[in-house]
Design a protein around this motif. Structure first.
Motif, PDB file in Angstrom:
ATOM      1  N   ALA A 198       0.858  -1.176   0.000  1.00  0.00           N
ATOM      2  CA  ALA A 198       0.000   0.000   0.000  1.00  0.00           C
ATOM      3  C   ALA A 198       0.901   1.234   0.000  1.00  0.00           C
ATOM      4  N   VAL A 199       0.459   2.280  -0.678  1.00  0.00           N
ATOM      5  CA  VAL A 199       1.212   3.529  -0.757  1.00  0.00           C
ATOM      6  C   VAL A 199       0.521   4.567   0.121  1.00  0.00           C
ATOM      7  N   ILE A 200       1.314   5.276   0.916  1.00  0.00           N
ATOM      8  CA  ILE A 200       0.747   6.312   1.767  1.00  0.00           C
ATOM      9  C   ILE A 200       0.319   7.488   0.886  1.00  0.00           C
ATOM     10  N   ASP A 201      -0.963   7.782   0.906  1.00  0.00           N
ATOM     11  CA  ASP A 201      -1.510   8.900   0.150  1.00  0.00           C
ATOM     12  C   ASP A 201      -1.430  10.184   0.965  1.00  0.00           C
ATOM     13  N   ARG A 202      -1.834  10.082   2.241  1.00  0.00           N
ATOM     14  CA  ARG A 202      -1.829  11.257   3.104  1.00  0.00           C
ATOM     15  C   ARG A 202      -2.014  10.820   4.557  1.00  0.00           C
ATOM     16  N   PHE A 203      -1.859  11.781   5.454  1.00  0.00           N
ATOM     17  CA  PHE A 203      -2.097  11.550   6.873  1.00  0.00           C
ATOM     18  C   PHE A 203      -3.298  12.383   7.305  1.00  0.00           C
ATOM     19  N   GLU A 204      -4.178  11.773   8.071  1.00  0.00           N
ATOM     20  CA  GLU A 204      -5.332  12.474   8.635  1.00  0.00           C
ATOM     21  C   GLU A 204      -5.473  12.034  10.085  1.00  0.00           C
ATOM     22  N   GLY A 205      -5.276  12.985  10.988  1.00  0.00           N
ATOM     23  CA  GLY A 205      -5.375  12.661  12.406  1.00  0.00           C
ATOM     24  C   GLY A 205      -4.392  11.577  12.784  1.00  0.00           C
TER      25      GLY A 205
END
Length: 70
Positions: free
Chosen positions: A3-10
């Protein structure tokens, strides 16, 4: 599975699996130095950054986008 990290949220890393499915992974399960675009190797017990795959994908994307700016 990758899996590729798209973004961080919380407290979550929002990631996209190879099949396009989006998944949430708790930040506490991934290395603290992980960043957007890193490829994660996922197993039941641990999540690690696959440096080789991250590098391959970054190089491929740079090659594709290079032609856009010239």
């Amino acid at each position: 599975m990758y899996a590729v990290i798209d973004r961080f949220e919380g407290s979550f890393a929002i990631c996209q699996k190879d099949d396009g499915e989006m998944i949430n992974i708790e930040k506490s399960r991934i290395p603290f130095y992980a960043k957007e675009g890193d490829v994660l190797s996922l197993s039941k017990d641990k999540v690690i950054i696959d440096q080789d795959e991250t590098g391959r994908r970054k190089t491929k994307i740079e090659g594709i986008t290079k032609d856009l700016w010239e």
